[in-house]
Design a protein around this motif. Sequence first.
Motif, PDB file in Angstrom:
ATOM      1  N   ILE A  39       4.856   5.911  -5.158  1.00  9.36           N
ATOM      2  CA  ILE A  39       4.878   5.815  -6.594  1.00  9.36           C
ATOM      3  C   ILE A  39       3.994   6.809  -7.199  1.00  9.36           C
ATOM      4  N   ARG A  40       2.586   6.652  -6.874  1.00 12.24           N
ATOM      5  CA  ARG A  40       1.407   7.087  -7.631  1.00 12.24           C
ATOM      6  C   ARG A  40       1.007   8.639  -7.352  1.00 12.24           C
ATOM      7  N   HIS A  41       1.160   8.933  -6.012  1.00 17.34           N
ATOM      8  CA  HIS A  41       0.675  10.150  -5.660  1.00 17.34           C
ATOM      9  C   HIS A  41       1.786  11.093  -4.882  1.00 17.34           C
TER      10      HIS A  41
ATOM     11  N   THR B 281       3.748   1.685  -0.814  1.00 18.07           N
ATOM     12  CA  THR B 281       4.739   1.785  -2.107  1.00 18.07           C
ATOM     13  C   THR B 281       4.010   2.240  -3.226  1.00 18.07           C
ATOM     14  N   VAL B 282       2.867   1.825  -3.406  1.00 14.54           N
ATOM     15  CA  VAL B 282       1.949   2.217  -4.524  1.00 14.54           C
ATOM     16  C   VAL B 282       1.520   3.845  -4.319  1.00 14.54           C
ATOM     17  N   PHE B 283       1.331   4.007  -3.100  1.00 16.52           N
ATOM     18  CA  PHE B 283       0.885   5.554  -2.716  1.00 16.52           C
ATOM     19  C   PHE B 283       2.089   6.533  -3.217  1.00 16.52           C
TER      20      PHE B 283
ATOM     21  N   PHE C 199       0.964  -1.294  -0.051  1.00 19.20           N
ATOM     22  CA  PHE C 199       0.087  -0.063   0.099  1.00 19.20           C
ATOM     23  C   PHE C 199       0.989   1.213   0.019  1.00 19.20           C
TER      24      PHE C 199
END
Lengths: 143, 145
Positions: free
Chosen positions: A137-139, A133-135, A131
Amino acid sequence: METAFTPLQSLGGGVLIGLAAVLSMALLGRIMGATGVMAGFFSPTGLIDWSWRAALIAGMVSAPLVIFALTGSRPDIAVPVSSSALLIGGFIVGLGVTYGSGCTSGHGVCGMARFSPRSIVATQVFMVACFATVFIIRHVVGG
Amino acid sequence: MIRLLASYCVGLIFGVGIIISGMANPAKVLNFFDIAGFWDPSLAFVMGGALLTTALGYRFVLKWRAPAFESAFSLPTRKNIDTSLVAGSATFGVGWGISGFCPGAAIPALGMMRIEVFLFMGALIAGILTARLLQRARADLAAAN
């Protein structure tokens, strides 16, 4: 990239994953964990040990072909990340699952189903890390 | 021979489940983890269905004296929660978030013959073998001291 919410398909697929885990235990006496199966595949203790792992991996790899044969539609995926993300991510996953002794299938499904404290901790840790890592990278980085 | 057939079938059912569920689709996986973006909660249903089925099945099967084709169950015996487990799992989570693939999802996806899956698998295997070498080197060092 938006993806469609597929609760029924995902639940059905999940039940099949569970069925495979139960059959693996009932027939072979083993945890159905991709990390464990692969670990022994690359450093087997003998031909017998290697051969069941090879057969299991062959079954996994043939799944898209079998789905195509049964339904006539070719299953497909979308990969929204770059080649370098796949290479870096893949290498990091390889390090992590080896030190962590398991991944989503071994810890997240089989271990959690046995209420193993190690697997419960591992699953919480890798879910939170993913969670985060994705946050980032994306935000945070990606904006 | 029957063991190999059983292994093949277990792998096939697992793989079909992975593909149908969407676990092998990085776009879907990453959207599950992207609550602040295009959130797709499907993967919660995958985990729920798999976990419930496995927990129910295990309750029944683990009461048997032995599995059908082996003389005994081979269950993990370690109980301690150590640095290796926690740091390794955290590392795995980061890699999963970067790539969108976990090992059990990438193996069935290999059958789709897409270059992206081969790239991930090649790097995954390199990572596994590197970790093995590091673990062995550390064990040798500990044995030498």
